[in-house]
Design a protein around this motif. Structure first.
Motif, PDB file in Angstrom:
ATOM      1  N   GLU A  12     -12.273   0.194 -15.517  1.00  0.00           N
ATOM      2  CA  GLU A  12     -11.431  -1.079 -15.479  1.00  0.00           C
ATOM      3  C   GLU A  12     -10.342  -1.216 -16.465  1.00  0.00           C
ATOM      4  N   GLU A  13     -10.661  -0.839 -17.588  1.00  0.00           N
ATOM      5  CA  GLU A  13      -9.642  -0.816 -18.695  1.00  0.00           C
ATOM      6  C   GLU A  13      -8.645   0.095 -18.524  1.00  0.00           C
ATOM      7  N   THR A  24      -6.179   6.576  -9.945  1.00  0.00           N
ATOM      8  CA  THR A  24      -6.451   5.210  -9.368  1.00  0.00           C
ATOM      9  C   THR A  24      -7.421   5.692  -8.112  1.00  0.00           C
ATOM     10  N   ILE A  25      -7.221   6.397  -7.036  1.00  0.00           N
ATOM     11  CA  ILE A  25      -8.172   6.575  -6.266  1.00  0.00           C
ATOM     12  C   ILE A  25      -9.759   6.952  -6.774  1.00  0.00           C
ATOM     13  N   SER A  26      -9.904   7.820  -7.516  1.00  0.00           N
ATOM     14  CA  SER A  26     -11.131   8.215  -8.027  1.00  0.00           C
ATOM     15  C   SER A  26     -11.524   7.110  -8.913  1.00  0.00           C
ATOM     16  N   CYS A  27     -10.711   6.466  -9.517  1.00  0.00           N
ATOM     17  CA  CYS A  27     -11.546   5.191 -10.335  1.00  0.00           C
ATOM     18  C   CYS A  27     -11.995   4.140  -9.547  1.00  0.00           C
ATOM     19  N   TYR A  28     -11.039   3.966  -8.281  1.00  0.00           N
ATOM     20  CA  TYR A  28     -11.846   2.941  -7.527  1.00  0.00           C
ATOM     21  C   TYR A  28     -12.968   3.322  -6.898  1.00  0.00           C
ATOM     22  N   ILE A  52      -9.989   1.541   0.791  1.00  0.00           N
ATOM     23  CA  ILE A  52      -9.684   1.860   2.131  1.00  0.00           C
ATOM     24  C   ILE A  52      -8.326   1.041   2.398  1.00  0.00           C
ATOM     25  N   LYS A  53      -8.106  -0.080   1.923  1.00  0.00           N
ATOM     26  CA  LYS A  53      -6.635  -0.430   2.108  1.00  0.00           C
ATOM     27  C   LYS A  53      -5.313   0.448   1.559  1.00  0.00           C
ATOM     28  N   GLN A  54      -5.617   0.711   0.293  1.00  0.00           N
ATOM     29  CA  GLN A  54      -4.589   1.384  -0.362  1.00  0.00           C
ATOM     30  C   GLN A  54      -4.519   2.984   0.212  1.00  0.00           C
ATOM     31  N   PHE A  55      -5.517   3.390   0.303  1.00  0.00           N
ATOM     32  CA  PHE A  55      -5.781   5.147   0.497  1.00  0.00           C
ATOM     33  C   PHE A  55      -6.556   5.276   1.506  1.00  0.00           C
ATOM     34  N   PRO A  56      -6.177   4.753   2.865  1.00  0.00           N
ATOM     35  CA  PRO A  56      -6.963   4.975   3.914  1.00  0.00           C
ATOM     36  C   PRO A  56      -7.125   6.464   4.493  1.00  0.00           C
ATOM     37  N   ASP A  57      -6.192   7.297   3.984  1.00  0.00           N
ATOM     38  CA  ASP A  57      -6.325   8.950   4.449  1.00  0.00           C
ATOM     39  C   ASP A  57      -7.113   9.660   3.246  1.00  0.00           C
ATOM     40  N   SER A  58      -7.540   9.216   2.052  1.00  0.00           N
ATOM     41  CA  SER A  58      -8.134   9.894   1.184  1.00  0.00           C
ATOM     42  C   SER A  58      -9.419  10.137   1.552  1.00  0.00           C
TER      43      SER A  58
END
Length: 162
Positions: A12-13, A24-28, A52-58
């Motif tokens: 979170e920090e 970002t993706i892995s942190c989420y 899911i909203k920001q990286f739907p194709d990840s």
């Protein structure tokens, strides 16, 4: 566990200090997973929805939405590898037009596959064994330009020098 709490705090920090970082993706995903393990469904859902909203194709978003996603990825990879091995056998048996056709069909059968560079190089070699030298050179140059970060680039460059 204390380690999970420290991990949550660290993630979170990181996200607070650097909201659009390369992790970002892995942190989420990790925050989603850690909060789920802690039983904090609201926070877990918060990060799940952001992912899911920001990286739907990840891959992470697909994994959250479909727990069998990894199994499907592995099955698809196995299909691609089998198809490549069969195509390579066709090449080894001097069936060059068929090998070229199979390499070209691989693009439509397996879009964005991890063996695309190998298929392209095998196609170039098949052209070299069955067609005009200028077509062979052009196919090798395509491999070099289309796959600059793949090991086949080096092989194609070596072949061009010969």
């Amino acid at each position: 566990m204390m380690d999970d709490i420290a991990a949550i705090k660290t993630y979170e920090e990181l996200m607070e200090r650097y909201p659009d970082n390369e992790y970002t993706i892995s942190c989420y995903y990790q925050l989603y997973r850690l909060y789920m393990e802690k039983g904090n469904i609201a926070k877990s859902n918060y990060y799940k929805n952001k992912l899911i909203k920001q990286f739907p194709d990840s891959d992470y978003a697909k994994l959250i939405q479909n727990p069998d996603y990894i199994k499907q990825l592995l099955a698809d990879q196995n299909k691609i590898e089998k198809y490549y091995n069969k195509t390579y056998k066709v090449f080894k048996h001097n069936q060059f037009p068929l090998a070229i056709n199979r390499c070209e069909r691989a693009d439509s059968l397996f879009p964005k596959n991890k063996l695309k560079a190998k298929f392209d190089y095998l196609r170039a070699l098949s052209i070299g064994k069955s067609q005009d030298i200028s077509l062979f050179e052009a196919a090798l140059k395509d491999v070099v330009s289309n796959h600059p970060n793949d090991e086949v680039k080096l092989e194609a460059e070596k072949t061009l020098v010969l």
